[in-house]
Write a protein that holds these residues in place. Structure first.
Motif, PDB file in Angstrom:
ATOM      1  N   PHE A   1       6.042 101.258 -24.060  1.00  0.00           N
ATOM      2  CA  PHE A   1       4.756 100.603 -23.873  1.00  0.00           C
ATOM      3  C   PHE A   1       4.916  99.579 -22.757  1.00  0.00           C
ATOM      4  O   PHE A   1       6.038  99.175 -22.403  1.00  0.00           O
ATOM      5  CB  PHE A   1       4.286  99.913 -25.166  1.00  0.00           C
ATOM      6  CG  PHE A   1       5.249  98.876 -25.682  1.00  0.00           C
ATOM      7  CD1 PHE A   1       5.118  97.535 -25.336  1.00  0.00           C
ATOM      8  CD2 PHE A   1       6.301  99.243 -26.505  1.00  0.00           C
ATOM      9  CE1 PHE A   1       6.012  96.588 -25.802  1.00  0.00           C
ATOM     10  CE2 PHE A   1       7.209  98.300 -26.965  1.00  0.00           C
ATOM     11  CZ  PHE A   1       7.069  96.969 -26.615  1.00  0.00           C
ATOM     12  N   ALA A   2       3.809  99.150 -22.195  1.00  0.00           N
ATOM     13  CA  ALA A   2       3.847  98.164 -21.116  1.00  0.00           C
ATOM     14  C   ALA A   2       4.416  96.848 -21.624  1.00  0.00           C
ATOM     15  O   ALA A   2       3.945  96.302 -22.621  1.00  0.00           O
ATOM     16  CB  ALA A   2       2.439  97.946 -20.563  1.00  0.00           C
ATOM     17  N   GLY A   3       5.442  96.366 -20.956  1.00  0.00           N
ATOM     18  CA  GLY A   3       6.057  95.111 -21.352  1.00  0.00           C
ATOM     19  C   GLY A   3       7.220  95.260 -22.308  1.00  0.00           C
ATOM     20  O   GLY A   3       7.720  94.259 -22.829  1.00  0.00           O
ATOM     21  N   SER A   4       7.697  96.472 -22.526  1.00  0.00           N
ATOM     22  CA  SER A   4       8.814  96.677 -23.446  1.00  0.00           C
ATOM     23  C   SER A   4      10.093  96.066 -22.899  1.00  0.00           C
ATOM     24  O   SER A   4      10.442  96.302 -21.737  1.00  0.00           O
ATOM     25  CB  SER A   4       9.041  98.171 -23.682  1.00  0.00           C
ATOM     26  OG  SER A   4      10.274  98.390 -24.377  1.00  0.00           O
TER      27      SER A   4
ATOM     28  N   TYR B   1       3.386  92.211 -28.804  1.00  0.00           N
ATOM     29  CA  TYR B   1       3.736  92.696 -30.138  1.00  0.00           C
ATOM     30  C   TYR B   1       2.747  93.749 -30.613  1.00  0.00           C
ATOM     31  O   TYR B   1       3.147  94.831 -31.078  1.00  0.00           O
ATOM     32  CB  TYR B   1       3.798  91.543 -31.144  1.00  0.00           C
ATOM     33  CG  TYR B   1       3.741  92.035 -32.563  1.00  0.00           C
ATOM     34  CD1 TYR B   1       4.756  92.854 -33.061  1.00  0.00           C
ATOM     35  CD2 TYR B   1       2.666  91.752 -33.390  1.00  0.00           C
ATOM     36  CE1 TYR B   1       4.701  93.360 -34.353  1.00  0.00           C
ATOM     37  CE2 TYR B   1       2.604  92.245 -34.679  1.00  0.00           C
ATOM     38  CZ  TYR B   1       3.618  93.052 -35.154  1.00  0.00           C
ATOM     39  OH  TYR B   1       3.550  93.563 -36.428  1.00  0.00           O
ATOM     40  N   LEU B   2       1.460  93.470 -30.497  1.00  0.00           N
ATOM     41  CA  LEU B   2       0.464  94.442 -30.935  1.00  0.00           C
ATOM     42  C   LEU B   2       0.522  95.717 -30.093  1.00  0.00           C
ATOM     43  O   LEU B   2       0.320  96.816 -30.615  1.00  0.00           O
ATOM     44  CB  LEU B   2      -0.928  93.820 -30.891  1.00  0.00           C
ATOM     45  CG  LEU B   2      -1.209  92.790 -31.987  1.00  0.00           C
ATOM     46  CD1 LEU B   2      -2.537  92.083 -31.740  1.00  0.00           C
ATOM     47  CD2 LEU B   2      -1.207  93.447 -33.358  1.00  0.00           C
ATOM     48  N   ARG B   3       0.829  95.596 -28.806  1.00  0.00           N
ATOM     49  CA  ARG B   3       0.992  96.800 -27.994  1.00  0.00           C
ATOM     50  C   ARG B   3       2.125  97.664 -28.533  1.00  0.00           C
ATOM     51  O   ARG B   3       2.035  98.887 -28.534  1.00  0.00           O
ATOM     52  CB  ARG B   3       1.245  96.434 -26.527  1.00  0.00           C
ATOM     53  CG  ARG B   3       0.024  95.938 -25.791  1.00  0.00           C
ATOM     54  CD  ARG B   3       0.159  96.097 -24.276  1.00  0.00           C
ATOM     55  NE  ARG B   3       1.303  95.378 -23.726  1.00  0.00           N
ATOM     56  CZ  ARG B   3       1.283  94.112 -23.346  1.00  0.00           C
ATOM     57  NH1 ARG B   3       0.169  93.400 -23.472  1.00  0.00           N
ATOM     58  NH2 ARG B   3       2.356  93.533 -22.836  1.00  0.00           N
ATOM     59  N   SER B   4       3.194  97.036 -28.995  1.00  0.00           N
ATOM     60  CA  SER B   4       4.307  97.818 -29.547  1.00  0.00           C
ATOM     61  C   SER B   4       3.900  98.532 -30.827  1.00  0.00           C
ATOM     62  O   SER B   4       4.304  99.675 -31.062  1.00  0.00           O
ATOM     63  CB  SER B   4       5.524  96.918 -29.787  1.00  0.00           C
ATOM     64  OG  SER B   4       5.391  96.087 -30.931  1.00  0.00           O
ATOM     65  N   GLU B   5       3.093  97.887 -31.659  1.00  0.00           N
ATOM     66  CA  GLU B   5       2.640  98.511 -32.909  1.00  0.00           C
ATOM     67  C   GLU B   5       1.681  99.669 -32.634  1.00  0.00           C
ATOM     68  O   GLU B   5       1.601 100.614 -33.428  1.00  0.00           O
ATOM     69  CB  GLU B   5       1.946  97.474 -33.793  1.00  0.00           C
ATOM     70  CG  GLU B   5       2.856  96.440 -34.423  1.00  0.00           C
ATOM     71  CD  GLU B   5       3.493  96.910 -35.727  1.00  0.00           C
ATOM     72  OE1 GLU B   5       3.399  98.110 -36.047  1.00  0.00           O
ATOM     73  OE2 GLU B   5       4.099  96.069 -36.419  1.00  0.00           O
ATOM     74  N   GLN B   6       0.945  99.611 -31.535  1.00  0.00           N
ATOM     75  CA  GLN B   6      -0.106 100.591 -31.273  1.00  0.00           C
ATOM     76  C   GLN B   6       0.279 101.601 -30.190  1.00  0.00           C
ATOM     77  O   GLN B   6      -0.580 102.228 -29.586  1.00  0.00           O
ATOM     78  CB  GLN B   6      -1.400  99.868 -30.905  1.00  0.00           C
ATOM     79  CG  GLN B   6      -1.911  98.958 -32.014  1.00  0.00           C
ATOM     80  CD  GLN B   6      -3.344  98.523 -31.833  1.00  0.00           C
ATOM     81  OE1 GLN B   6      -3.823  98.317 -30.716  1.00  0.00           O
ATOM     82  NE2 GLN B   6      -4.063  98.377 -32.946  1.00  0.00           N
ATOM     83  N   SER B   7       1.573 101.802 -29.997  1.00  0.00           N
ATOM     84  CA  SER B   7       2.047 102.648 -28.901  1.00  0.00           C
ATOM     85  C   SER B   7       2.437 104.061 -29.313  1.00  0.00           C
ATOM     86  O   SER B   7       2.769 104.874 -28.456  1.00  0.00           O
ATOM     87  CB  SER B   7       3.263 101.985 -28.234  1.00  0.00           C
ATOM     88  OG  SER B   7       4.352 101.899 -29.135  1.00  0.00           O
TER      89      SER B   7
ATOM     90  N   PRO C   1      -5.835  98.036 -24.308  1.00  0.00           N
ATOM     91  CA  PRO C   1      -4.811  97.568 -25.242  1.00  0.00           C
ATOM     92  C   PRO C   1      -4.827  96.057 -25.377  1.00  0.00           C
ATOM     93  O   PRO C   1      -5.393  95.340 -24.548  1.00  0.00           O
ATOM     94  CB  PRO C   1      -3.501  98.051 -24.595  1.00  0.00           C
ATOM     95  CG  PRO C   1      -3.819  98.179 -23.150  1.00  0.00           C
ATOM     96  CD  PRO C   1      -5.263  98.588 -23.076  1.00  0.00           C
ATOM     97  N   SER C   2      -4.202  95.577 -26.411  1.00  0.00           N
ATOM     98  CA  SER C   2      -4.132  94.136 -26.645  1.00  0.00           C
ATOM     99  C   SER C   2      -3.317  93.447 -25.551  1.00  0.00           C
ATOM    100  O   SER C   2      -2.387  94.022 -24.971  1.00  0.00           O
ATOM    101  CB  SER C   2      -3.474  93.876 -28.007  1.00  0.00           C
ATOM    102  OG  SER C   2      -3.214  92.506 -28.188  1.00  0.00           O
ATOM    103  N   ASP C   3      -3.651  92.190 -25.306  1.00  0.00           N
ATOM    104  CA  ASP C   3      -2.838  91.369 -24.410  1.00  0.00           C
ATOM    105  C   ASP C   3      -1.529  90.942 -25.070  1.00  0.00           C
ATOM    106  O   ASP C   3      -0.599  90.510 -24.377  1.00  0.00           O
ATOM    107  CB  ASP C   3      -3.604  90.107 -23.997  1.00  0.00           C
ATOM    108  CG  ASP C   3      -4.801  90.421 -23.117  1.00  0.00           C
ATOM    109  OD1 ASP C   3      -4.761  91.451 -22.409  1.00  0.00           O
ATOM    110  OD2 ASP C   3      -5.777  89.648 -23.148  1.00  0.00           O
ATOM    111  N   ASP C   4      -1.460  91.058 -26.382  1.00  0.00           N
ATOM    112  CA  ASP C   4      -0.281  90.643 -27.141  1.00  0.00           C
ATOM    113  C   ASP C   4       0.757  91.763 -27.093  1.00  0.00           C
ATOM    114  O   ASP C   4       0.511  92.863 -27.585  1.00  0.00           O
ATOM    115  CB  ASP C   4      -0.703  90.370 -28.589  1.00  0.00           C
ATOM    116  CG  ASP C   4       0.439  89.853 -29.449  1.00  0.00           C
ATOM    117  OD1 ASP C   4       1.606  90.067 -29.086  1.00  0.00           O
ATOM    118  OD2 ASP C   4       0.157  89.266 -30.512  1.00  0.00           O
TER     119      ASP C   4
END
Length: 504
Positions: free
Chosen positions: A344-347, A135-141, A130-133
């Protein structure tokens, strides 16, 4: 449904482990289908928690309750029978034929395709990073996706190899194809200058980025244009783009830019084209939203303009949308609301020491702009989970809401006020706040999220608010019946759902 592990076993795992992966894919696919069945068709059996009567006959359905019901069982003369996903699809199809008097061969195939897509996504996520970003993790979850749709992950029935490279749920990133479009065939409106910065076309051509999946889907139709020189292939973008939860909308982090494309494939309720009638009203709609939110606490990701070809207006259209960075306060990070629900990780939903305070801050950012746009400007924002972002400060506190997608916005009096209000309540309260409230309550036992929602709504002086707070029901979109009866996806139909706002 108890949250399941997203990472399937490695290739070569034993049969029991592989069976466990299949069971998890069944659970992911069954949850939204069951949600639809329980909301739209089945009826609770009085005095028996988790047991429902199916209207087509005397069959009873039993499920383990919770935000994402699972483990469906159907009554038989020999006791309760556990349903796997294909059996659930068969049961739902039989009940809908009896309930509606209509047959539908397309939707059951989409339900099965959706389950197979989930299995492919689980395998792909195990191999990808997954992305380090965040925000992108939230979009791709969104592995489950729409929590009340019978086939949220269906991808047109084609082999997974054709769409996995472009799937946000598989952590995809890919370059766009750059086409040269002959100048005399260009159609555009609004500010499309960001497209010209993506490359250098030869004389007599304008740059037109294209989604590689759409080029595959439309290859036969576009072949004559490539043959006679109206279109030429140039190169690909220098940097990859990241597909967002909307799949056909991609984000270019280096340029802080969103681009939205057509995809000639049915995803949830509709074939995901940029339709001509929507593009032709885009500038008016976008301007109305910008005016409605100007000077307020929320941000609007403006749909600046579009470019396309006159001979393939809808097939090749590309929409230019604002990025997020210029709309987020310094030090804050945006997150997709749908990602907060799914996890997602970091939510930030997992971290608040005081969840009630966090929820109150969230409501103060999200609710007032939607109500103010409706009351003061006649703008009905489509503020559902996938069109709403919230920026959170470093400590996780929500500090700004961001909304997007002019295509879904409705304007009064183009729609009657009552219809606009019903749509607003469905998108904001039923689709958005209810799902997030349940996710928050699931993480924090004893929290009553609805008390804060009632207080926030009561602060606003709209004639409809009193009725919203006391009505016995709220409007819930009937995605299962809509798809089974073949209604157009834009022709939303609602059924009454018990109103948690009236409980206080």
């Amino acid at each position: 449904m108890e949250r399941v592990d997203l990472i399937p076993p490695p290739a070569g795992a034993d049969a029991a482990t592989r069976a466990g992966v299949a069971e998890r894919a069944d659970a992911y696919a069954a949850a939204p289908l069951l949600n639809c069945l329980l909301r739209e068709v089945a009826r609770p059996l009085p005095g028996r928690a988790g047991v429902y009567r199916l209207p087509g006959g005397d069959r009873l359905l039993r499920v383990r309750g919770g935000r994402r019901p699972a483990a469906p069982e159907v009554s038989t003369p020999h006791g309760w029978h556990r349903l796997d996903h294909p059996e659930l699809v068969k049961l739902v199809s039989e009940e809908l034929r009896r309930h509606t008097g209509l047959s539908n061969h397309e939707l059951p195939a989409e339900m099965l395709d959706s389950r197979d897509a989930v299995a492919a996504l689980l395998a792909a996520r195990a191999r990808a990073t997954p992305s380090d970003d965040p925000y992108l993790r939230s979009e791709q979850s969104l592995v489950t996706g729409h929590p009340h749709h019978p086939a949220p992950k269906a991808r047109g029935g084609g082999p997974a190899a054709g769409w996995l490279p472009y799937a946000p749920e598989a952590y995809a990133r890919f370059p766009l194809v750059l086409l040269g479009l002959r100048e005399d065939a260009v159609v555009e409106e609004g500010d499309t200058s960001a497209l010209d910065a993506l490359g250098e076309p030869p004389p007599g051509y304008r740059l037109l980025p294209a989604h590689p999946w759409q080029l595959d889907l439309t290859a036969r139709d576009l072949a004559p244009a490539f043959a006679d020189g109206r279109l030429i292939r140039l190169d690909t973008t220098a940097s990859p783009v990241w597909p967002t939860a909307a799949i056909r909308t991609v984000y270019a982090p280096e340029r802080d830019l969103f681009l939205k494309f057509s995809l000639d494939v049915r995803i949830t309720n509709d074939v995901r084209r940029l339709w001509r009638h929507d593009l032709l009203r885009l500038r008016r709609t976008d301007a109305a939203v910008r005016a409605a939110l100007a000077g307020g606490p929320a941000a609007w990701l403006s749909d600046r303009g579009y470019r396309t070809a006159d001979f393939a207006f809808e097939e090749l259209a590309v929409l230019v949308r604002d990025g997020v960075r210029g709309h987020v306060p310094p030090g804050a990070t945006p997150f997709l609301a749908a990602g907060l629900v799914e996890g997602f990780a970091g939510s930030p939903l997992d971290g608040p020491g005081d969840p009630g305070r966090w929820w109150g801050a969230y409501l103060r950012q999200v609710v007032p702009p939607v109500l103010a746009a409706f009351a003061g400007h006649g703008v009905v924002l489509e503020a559902h989970l996938q069109n709403s972002l919230v920026a959170c400060a470093a400590d996780g506190t929500p500090v700004r809401a961001l909304f997007r997608d002019a295509e879904g916005v409705k304007l009064l009096p183009e729609v009657p006020r009552a219809a606009g209000w019903e749509r607003l309540v469905y998108c904001l309260v039923v689709n958005h706040l209810a799902e997030l409230a349940e996710a928050l309550a699931e993480r924090h036992a004893g929290l009553d999220p609805w008390a804060a929602v009632r207080r926030e709504l009561a602060r606003h002086d709209l004639p409809e608010i009193a009725g919203l707070l006391t009505a016995p029901t709220l409007p819930a979109k009937t995605n299962l019946l809509l798809r089974w009866t073949g209604a157009d996806g834009a022709a939303a139909r609602y059924r009454p759902l018990p109103n948690p706002l009236a409980a206080g």
